[in-house]
Design a protein around this motif. Structure first.
Motif, mmCIF file in Angstrom:
data_model
loop_
_atom_site.group_PDB
_atom_site.id
_atom_site.type_symbol
_atom_site.label_atom_id
_atom_site.label_comp_id
_atom_site.label_asym_id
_atom_site.label_seq_id
_atom_site.Cartn_x
_atom_site.Cartn_y
_atom_site.Cartn_z
ATOM 1 N N ARG A 138 1.028 -1.360 -0.107
ATOM 2 C CA ARG A 138 -0.160 0.041 -0.243
ATOM 3 C C ARG A 138 1.030 1.364 0.089
ATOM 4 N NH1 ARG A 138 -2.709 4.060 3.351
ATOM 5 N NH2 ARG A 138 -0.921 3.542 5.106
ATOM 6 N N ARG A 139 1.839 1.173 0.829
ATOM 7 C CA ARG A 139 2.713 2.445 0.938
ATOM 8 C C ARG A 139 3.452 2.770 -0.490
ATOM 9 N NH1 ARG A 139 6.046 0.704 4.885
ATOM 10 N NH2 ARG A 139 7.758 0.303 3.701
ATOM 11 N N ALA A 140 3.967 1.807 -1.176
ATOM 12 C CA ALA A 140 4.469 1.997 -2.642
ATOM 13 C C ALA A 140 3.764 2.833 -3.380
ATOM 14 C CB ALA A 140 4.931 0.683 -3.226
ATOM 15 N N ARG A 141 2.015 2.480 -3.410
ATOM 16 C CA ARG A 141 1.223 3.207 -4.070
ATOM 17 C C ARG A 141 0.890 4.425 -3.725
ATOM 18 N NH1 ARG A 141 -1.255 -2.147 -3.815
ATOM 19 N NH2 ARG A 141 -2.704 -1.225 -2.164
ATOM 20 N N VAL A 142 0.701 4.719 -2.399
ATOM 21 C CA VAL A 142 0.449 5.988 -1.907
ATOM 22 C C VAL A 142 1.649 6.927 -2.070
ATOM 23 C CG1 VAL A 142 0.072 7.366 0.334
ATOM 24 C CG2 VAL A 142 -0.929 5.216 -0.144
ATOM 25 N N VAL A 143 2.896 6.329 -1.675
ATOM 26 C CA VAL A 143 3.936 7.136 -2.333
ATOM 27 C C VAL A 143 4.095 7.632 -3.516
ATOM 28 C CG1 VAL A 143 6.521 7.269 -2.180
ATOM 29 C CG2 VAL A 143 5.228 6.523 -0.282
ATOM 30 N N ALA A 144 3.742 6.774 -4.689
ATOM 31 C CA ALA A 144 4.073 7.188 -5.991
ATOM 32 C C ALA A 144 3.062 7.950 -6.490
ATOM 33 C CB ALA A 144 3.712 5.886 -6.975
ATOM 34 N N GLN A 145 1.725 7.866 -6.040
ATOM 35 C CA GLN A 145 0.928 9.216 -6.329
ATOM 36 C C GLN A 145 1.144 10.556 -5.619
ATOM 37 O OE1 GLN A 145 -1.472 9.689 -8.239
ATOM 38 N NE2 GLN A 145 -2.867 11.168 -7.306
ATOM 39 N N TRP A 146 1.583 10.331 -4.406
ATOM 40 C CA TRP A 146 1.950 11.655 -3.668
ATOM 41 C C TRP A 146 3.382 12.195 -4.336
ATOM 42 C CZ3 TRP A 146 0.084 14.429 0.926
ATOM 43 C CH2 TRP A 146 -1.217 14.384 1.345
#
Lengths: 192, 192
Positions: A175-183
């Motif tokens: 999940r963190r990797a997806r949030v980091v990519a978007q932010w």
């Protein structure tokens, strides 16, 4: 005699460093309540007396430990060879996961209820926070004279801290990797 | 007899509620180590026996307490009469400051080192996290079928959690207001 003194100083510095690293590991693993000076000394393979020679109180040992490891990490972050802002954002978030963040979190929470720790940890946290912000601004090539830029970077560091908290109980890395990519995209656009 | 039974049930429900509210207050104020069932019962003005009738174990009491207050807060968030997304972002961030977040934080950190608590708190945290996400999506009018929207909202909740952590040791409200204002703008633009 210099030849005798120098190795002695080296040994003392090495002992100190072993104690600091053991203190962070204990804090991350057992929390504040379970991390006494004796537990740390044993883990570091150092006598309790030697530990107290370096750090007279438990507060001395643990605030020094979190500061030492935070500085090591800041140095590592500064030397990140990121090719673009997306990689910088990922590297910044990585600062807030792993044993250092976990140890710092235990120290913050203990300090919120222990007056002896509170003032020292508050001061330490402010210093580490300013340093992380300064490094992030540099790596992101952010121009803080532009309105909103300072707050964009601060919010990114707050998000990284929140992501670190989310990893406390479960492995949150997918999940963190997806949030980091978007932010990272949002930050990149906002910084222009 | 119904007239006798109903007030009895009301009293039992009121006792339970007093215990839950006292448990959250104790956790926020004294941390996990200082929050025993006896301390909570005394604060609630309830006998230790009555407390154990409602909650057989310490873990029962504290997970129920954090869940109860989290639900109260979710209800409050749902009924927020926000005029625009900026106000929604501010209301979401407010969920992560104050005594509930502080209590939850103590519970999470304790659970990270206590096996008995860990599974229950992890499950509770996942449930509360999903619910907060669902409410935030609704209030923000976010369309999660659009790529990136889900992660934008998740990152916002992570940022709110990180901002909550920053208030643990110091009053951070002035800085927080500036960060929230800037990120409300960025989130509003990102959600289109």
């Amino acid at each position: 005699m210099a030849a005798v003194t120098a190795p002695k100083q080296d040994r003392s510095r090495a002992t100190r460093q072993r104690l600091l690293e053991a203190a962070v590991a204990c804090l991350a693993e057992y929390g504040w309540a379970g991390s006494t000076v004796s537990v740390v000394a044993e883990r570091a393979g150092v006598s309790r007396g030697a530990a107290q020679h370096h750090f007279p109180t438990r507060e001395d040992l643990f605030t020094a430990a979190v500061e030492y490891v935070a500085e090591e990490r800041s140095q590592a972050l500064k030397s990140v060879a990121a090719r673009d802002r997306r990689e910088v954002v990922a590297a910044v978030v990585d600062l807030y996961t792993g044993p250092l963040f976990r140890a710092a979190l235990h120290l913050w929470v203990a300090a919120s209820n222990e007056d002896q720790l509170r003032a020292r940890v508050t001061e330490l946290e402010a210093r580490v926070g300013r340093e992380s912000h300064r490094i992030a601004v540099g790596l992101l090539g952010a121009d803080e004279s532009v309105p909103g830029v300072r707050e964009t970077v601060q919010g990114l560091l707050d998000m990284a801290r929140g992501l670190g908290l989310a990893t406390l109980l479960t492995d949150d890395s997918a999940r963190r990797a997806r949030v980091v990519a978007q932010w990272a995209t949002l930050v990149d656009e906002a910084l222009g």
